[in-house]
Design a protein around this motif. Structure first.
Motif, PDB file in Angstrom:
ATOM      1  N   VAL A 116      15.884  33.636  56.927  1.00  0.00           N
ATOM      2  CA  VAL A 116      16.909  32.672  57.341  1.00  0.00           C
ATOM      3  C   VAL A 116      17.297  31.774  56.171  1.00  0.00           C
ATOM      4  N   THR A 117      16.304  31.280  55.447  1.00  0.00           N
ATOM      5  CA  THR A 117      16.589  30.433  54.290  1.00  0.00           C
ATOM      6  C   THR A 117      17.391  31.191  53.248  1.00  0.00           C
ATOM      7  N   ALA A 118      17.014  32.443  53.018  1.00  0.00           N
ATOM      8  CA  ALA A 118      17.733  33.257  52.036  1.00  0.00           C
ATOM      9  C   ALA A 118      19.185  33.473  52.465  1.00  0.00           C
ATOM     10  N   ALA A 119      19.420  33.682  53.757  1.00  0.00           N
ATOM     11  CA  ALA A 119      20.783  33.910  54.243  1.00  0.00           C
ATOM     12  C   ALA A 119      21.649  32.662  54.056  1.00  0.00           C
ATOM     13  N   ILE A 120      21.107  31.494  54.397  1.00  0.00           N
ATOM     14  CA  ILE A 120      21.854  30.238  54.225  1.00  0.00           C
ATOM     15  C   ILE A 120      22.161  30.007  52.748  1.00  0.00           C
ATOM     16  N   THR A 121      21.164  30.251  51.913  1.00  0.00           N
ATOM     17  CA  THR A 121      21.352  30.074  50.473  1.00  0.00           C
ATOM     18  C   THR A 121      22.420  31.021  49.942  1.00  0.00           C
ATOM     19  N   ALA A 122      22.391  32.267  50.394  1.00  0.00           N
ATOM     20  CA  ALA A 122      23.366  33.253  49.922  1.00  0.00           C
ATOM     21  C   ALA A 122      24.791  32.845  50.277  1.00  0.00           C
ATOM     22  N   VAL A 123      24.981  32.272  51.470  1.00  0.00           N
ATOM     23  CA  VAL A 123      26.322  31.826  51.878  1.00  0.00           C
ATOM     24  C   VAL A 123      26.807  30.721  50.948  1.00  0.00           C
ATOM     25  N   TRP A 124      25.937  29.750  50.648  1.00  0.00           N
ATOM     26  CA  TRP A 124      26.316  28.663  49.741  1.00  0.00           C
ATOM     27  C   TRP A 124      26.664  29.212  48.361  1.00  0.00           C
ATOM     28  N   GLU A 125      25.820  30.089  47.840  1.00  0.00           N
ATOM     29  CA  GLU A 125      26.065  30.644  46.512  1.00  0.00           C
ATOM     30  C   GLU A 125      27.365  31.437  46.487  1.00  0.00           C
ATOM     31  N   LEU A 126      27.675  32.117  47.580  1.00  0.00           N
ATOM     32  CA  LEU A 126      28.920  32.880  47.659  1.00  0.00           C
ATOM     33  C   LEU A 126      30.138  31.977  47.498  1.00  0.00           C
ATOM     34  N   LEU A 127      30.028  30.725  47.979  1.00  0.00           N
ATOM     35  CA  LEU A 127      31.155  29.799  47.934  1.00  0.00           C
ATOM     36  C   LEU A 127      31.309  29.114  46.587  1.00  0.00           C
ATOM     37  N   VAL A 128      30.233  29.055  45.795  1.00  0.00           N
ATOM     38  CA  VAL A 128      30.299  28.275  44.551  1.00  0.00           C
ATOM     39  C   VAL A 128      30.303  29.139  43.289  1.00  0.00           C
ATOM     40  N   LEU A 129      30.048  30.429  43.405  1.00  0.00           N
ATOM     41  CA  LEU A 129      29.972  31.293  42.220  1.00  0.00           C
ATOM     42  C   LEU A 129      31.310  31.999  41.991  1.00  0.00           C
ATOM     43  N   ASP A 130      31.858  31.841  40.799  1.00  0.00           N
ATOM     44  CA  ASP A 130      33.204  32.344  40.539  1.00  0.00           C
ATOM     45  C   ASP A 130      33.262  33.866  40.457  1.00  0.00           C
ATOM     46  N   GLY A 131      32.171  34.514  40.044  1.00  0.00           N
ATOM     47  CA  GLY A 131      32.178  35.967  39.978  1.00  0.00           C
ATOM     48  C   GLY A 131      32.373  36.595  41.350  1.00  0.00           C
ATOM     49  N   TRP A 132      31.640  36.076  42.333  1.00  0.00           N
ATOM     50  CA  TRP A 132      31.790  36.581  43.703  1.00  0.00           C
ATOM     51  C   TRP A 132      33.200  36.310  44.232  1.00  0.00           C
ATOM     52  N   GLN A 133      33.717  35.107  43.978  1.00  0.00           N
ATOM     53  CA  GLN A 133      35.054  34.772  44.468  1.00  0.00           C
ATOM     54  C   GLN A 133      36.137  35.549  43.725  1.00  0.00           C
ATOM     55  N   ARG A 134      35.899  35.878  42.461  1.00  0.00           N
ATOM     56  CA  ARG A 134      36.847  36.736  41.737  1.00  0.00           C
ATOM     57  C   ARG A 134      36.914  38.118  42.393  1.00  0.00           C
ATOM     58  N   LEU A 135      35.736  38.620  42.802  1.00  0.00           N
ATOM     59  CA  LEU A 135      35.698  39.908  43.493  1.00  0.00           C
ATOM     60  C   LEU A 135      36.433  39.832  44.822  1.00  0.00           C
ATOM     61  N   ILE A 136      36.139  38.779  45.603  1.00  0.00           N
ATOM     62  CA  ILE A 136      36.715  38.657  46.948  1.00  0.00           C
ATOM     63  C   ILE A 136      38.213  38.372  46.877  1.00  0.00           C
ATOM     64  N   GLN A 137      38.588  37.361  46.064  1.00  0.00           N
ATOM     65  CA  GLN A 137      39.976  36.889  46.071  1.00  0.00           C
ATOM     66  C   GLN A 137      40.924  37.790  45.284  1.00  0.00           C
ATOM     67  N   PHE A 138      40.439  38.377  44.186  1.00  0.00           N
ATOM     68  CA  PHE A 138      41.339  39.168  43.347  1.00  0.00           C
ATOM     69  C   PHE A 138      41.254  40.670  43.632  1.00  0.00           C
ATOM     70  N   LYS A 139      40.025  41.192  43.800  1.00  0.00           N
ATOM     71  CA  LYS A 139      39.874  42.631  43.969  1.00  0.00           C
ATOM     72  C   LYS A 139      39.980  43.093  45.417  1.00  0.00           C
ATOM     73  N   ILE A 140      39.571  42.230  46.356  1.00  0.00           N
ATOM     74  CA  ILE A 140      39.606  42.627  47.770  1.00  0.00           C
ATOM     75  C   ILE A 140      40.854  42.083  48.461  1.00  0.00           C
ATOM     76  N   LEU A 141      41.084  40.756  48.380  1.00  0.00           N
ATOM     77  CA  LEU A 141      42.222  40.137  49.069  1.00  0.00           C
ATOM     78  C   LEU A 141      43.504  40.164  48.243  1.00  0.00           C
ATOM     79  N   ARG A 142      43.409  40.496  46.942  1.00  0.00           N
ATOM     80  CA  ARG A 142      44.568  40.578  46.046  1.00  0.00           C
ATOM     81  C   ARG A 142      45.375  39.290  46.016  1.00  0.00           C
ATOM     82  N   MET A 143      44.699  38.147  46.032  1.00  0.00           N
ATOM     83  CA  MET A 143      45.381  36.852  46.070  1.00  0.00           C
ATOM     84  C   MET A 143      46.056  36.515  44.747  1.00  0.00           C
ATOM     85  N   ASP A 144      45.745  37.233  43.681  1.00  0.00           N
ATOM     86  CA  ASP A 144      46.433  36.995  42.419  1.00  0.00           C
ATOM     87  C   ASP A 144      47.877  37.494  42.472  1.00  0.00           C
TER      88      ASP A 144
END
Length: 662
Positions: free
Chosen positions: A193-221
């Motif tokens: 449970v602690t690992a899952a909560i931590t992973a969600v927070w890290e997903l929101l603050v790490l630019d590499g993950w957001q680059r993958l989500i926003q640019f490669k998956i959602l094509r927001m660029d």
């Protein structure tokens, strides 16, 4: 089967043969599954993941984290869940123990990558190939395993030394498989449970993950016009400085220097919260005091004096004052002095660790044990060590000479030190679960360095070799302890340890290149950038500092830095003496204060918050049996493990995504 053990009187009066016969009759579990394909594969994969996690934390904090509990809980929970679902059989207690032995072995392999090996590359600019690093790590680590065989019979079979960390793993394993399964699974759920909560927070603050989500998956660029991914700021003071900019207010300064240049920042770092929870409030407070004294008090004074300045490179580029420049130009001298002197005093203040080790190893074995070895069919034959240690020792000397250009003579000179340091480390591990690797490595570093002052590899690599061999021997003995308590086959645990060595090397070396050795635009890798703001590599800083003192002395350092180093040495002696006189009640540690000098300030703050938070929760929920006590006191270690492992793994993946996507 509940754990059985000899009484103190039996340990003192029985011969080793009698103890071996008792163990064979009352504890040994015969042919119970132990080193099976599934336990080996699980340990190999889990060990690789935990080794990567340990390297990430070691690079950021200089602190080696234990992975034993995680390596016990996760396999148990996984195979019990599969068993309950009818998809397979449950692990046996010995399979689980073998898995954790493999995983912990993998975690120990990474130490030189964030210490002596990296310090060598930083100082020389010579980047080793991946296969050279793997070969060196495997050869010296296996030498440590071979060194442990004879010591196992003395320290575990005959002396019945406690090995507290190993014994704790044995107790946990026994509780999981003899009626305490609910407790173990509860702790595993806390970790998940602690690992899952931590992973969600890290997903929101790490630019590499957001680059993958926003640019490669959602094509927001393309449809949203984003140029850079949007992320939450884990560096929380960014919002404060944004507000200052809006109202056109000046940032706070100390003696005229912007506090951001001093590195006085605040980041919500979940992994550091977990590290702080494991290290305890006393150590975390010492680390924070070192950071505050260095960056908020001494650094502003030295900047005002002109001892720390902005540097102009040959190409005209100006390197502004920053935390890294403060450490490299001035603070490294007193920080390393405090760590080394404090560690040495702590070691020499415990002469019994050395004297007991040699008294134990020098005593003649009892006659009955010599005449009949009742465990000969399951123990590792001693001839394996008598042949293997010289062969692998010479192989280690050869690869150290061939890969690092260390003269043959110096490589060979360090070999006798291996036996000395391994005995001391093993005895210390058996009594306290503490291995004095740092101070003992400095013994080799200074001894060999004084012979050859010109080549940094001459003191860094032999010291790394002796440290790694000693660590592996002592850690194997600690891993064998729970197997001995639970009735496992010693040979299986030794093979498991070797599997873990290959796991750690195969997982950690490629990751080392991906995280710390980035090529520039022309494809050239700059080894000096191994130490960075994100990965300050405190152990590398310490090893390099000692190597530079050996090579150059104090020439070139500001006079104030030399004075600070001398004063720090005296203060370290006083602090460690006070700890001895008060029997550990004096709250500050010289080594920890020195560590705070080379760590980023925001990491020190996060570790202190984590340590203080768990300390307060421990005081609030002291009553055993309550839900809060089970979670925040009994479950503190799994919670910290969840924070560390999830944040580290998400951070590693983020770094890899940034490399691959840009």
């Amino acid at each position: 089967m509940a754990l059985q053990q000899l009484s103190e009187e039996q340990i003192k009066t029985w011969t080793r043969a009698e103890k071996d016969e008792w163990w064979l009759k009352n504890v040994y579990r015969g042919d119970m599954a132990q080193l099976t394909v599934r336990s080996a594969v699980t340990g190999f994969l889990l060990g690789g993941i935990l080794a990567a996690t340990a390297m990430y934390i070691l690079a950021r904090t200089g602190i080696g984290i234990g992975v034993g509990l995680t390596a016990v809980l996760l396999p148990c929970a996984r195979f019990r869940a599969l068993s309950n679902a009818g998809l397979g059989s449950d692990f046996t207690v010995l399979e689980n123990n073998c898995t954790q032995s493999i995983a912990t072995s993998a975690g120990y392999v990474i130490a030189p990558l964030c210490a002596g090996l990296a310090a060598y590359m930083v100082m020389t600019g010579n980047v080793l190939s991946w296969w050279q690093m793997m070969v060196w790590l495997v050869v010296v680590s296996i030498t440590g395993v071979l060194m442990a065989f004879p010591m196992k019979r003395r320290f575990i079979n005959e002396e019945q030394m406690p090995f507290p960390e190993g014994r704790a793993s044995g107790v946990v394993l026994d509780s999981l498989y003899t009626g305490g399964a609910d407790v173990g699974l509860f702790k595993a759920r806390l970790l998940y449970v602690t690992a899952a909560i931590t992973a969600v927070w890290e997903l929101l603050v790490l630019d590499g993950w957001q680059r993958l989500i926003q640019f490669k998956i959602l094509r927001m660029d393309t449809w949203a016009g984003l140029k850079e991914p949007w992320v939450l700021h884990d560096r929380l003071d960014d919002y404060y400085y944004m507000a200052l900019a809006k109202i056109q207010a000046a940032a706070p300064k100390i003696l005229g220097t912007d506090i951001r240049q001093l590195g006085l920042r605040f980041t919500l770092d979940f992994s550091m919260l977990g590290v702080g929870g494991l290290m305890g409030v006393a150590v975390a407070s010492s680390v924070l005091i070192g950071a505050i004294l260095n960056l908020a008090v001494l650094a502003p004074i030295m900047i005002a004096r002109g001892d720390i300045v902005a540097r102009t490179l040959a190409n005209g580029h100006v390197v502004p004052i920053s935390r890294a420049e403060i450490v490299n130009q001035w603070s490294i001298w007193w920080g390393v002095s405090m760590m080394v002197v404090g560690a040495m005093v702590g070691l020499f203040a415990k002469p019994d660790i050395v004297t007991k080790a040699f008294r134990s190893m020098s005593r003649r074995g009892d006659a009955p044990a010599k005449r009949s070895d009742v465990l000969g069919h399951i123990e590792v034959p001693l001839w394996v060590s008598w042949i293997g240690v010289p062969v692998f020792g010479l192989a280690g000397a050869w690869v150290t000479h061939a890969f690092f250009d260390v003269p043959w003579l110096l490589s060979l000179v360090s070999l006798p030190l291996i036996y000395l340091l391994t005995i001391i480390c093993a005895n210390s591990m058996g009594l306290t679960s503490w291995m004095p690797i740092g101070p003992l490595a400095k013994v080799t570093q200074f001894s060999v360095g004084m012979i050859d002052r010109a080549n940094p590899a001459s003191n860094l690599l032999p010291a790394s070799m002796t440290a790694q061999i000693s660590m592996n021997a002592a850690s194997l003995l600690s891993d064998i302890k729970p197997g001995y308590m639970l009735g496992g086959k010693p040979r299986h645990q030794v093979w498991g340890h070797v599997i873990g060595i290959f796991s750690g090397a195969l997982f950690s070396v490629p990751l080392f290149f991906l995280l710390f050795l980035h090529p520039d635009a022309s494809g050239v890798v700059d080894a000096t950038k191994i130490v960075s703001e994100k990965f300050p590599m405190p152990a590398v800083v310490q090893w390099r500092g000692v190597a530079e003192i050996i090579a150059h002395g104090f020439h070139g350092a500001p006079a104030t830095a030399v004075w600070a180093a001398g004063i720090a040495a005296v203060v370290a002696i006083v602090m460690e003496v006070l700890r001895l006189v008060t029997r550990g009640r004096f709250p500050l540690s010289a080594v920890s204060v020195g560590l705070g000098v080379v760590l980023p300030f925001d990491s020190c703050v996060s570790m202190w918050i984590g340590a203080m938070g768990f300390w307060i929760l421990g005081r609030l929920y002291r009553t055993p049996g309550t839900r809060a006590h089970d979670i925040w006191v009994e479950g503190a270690e799994p919670i910290c493990a969840g924070l560390i492992s999830a944040a580290a793994l998400m951070g590693i993946c983020d770094a890899l995504l940034n490399v691959l996507l840009t």
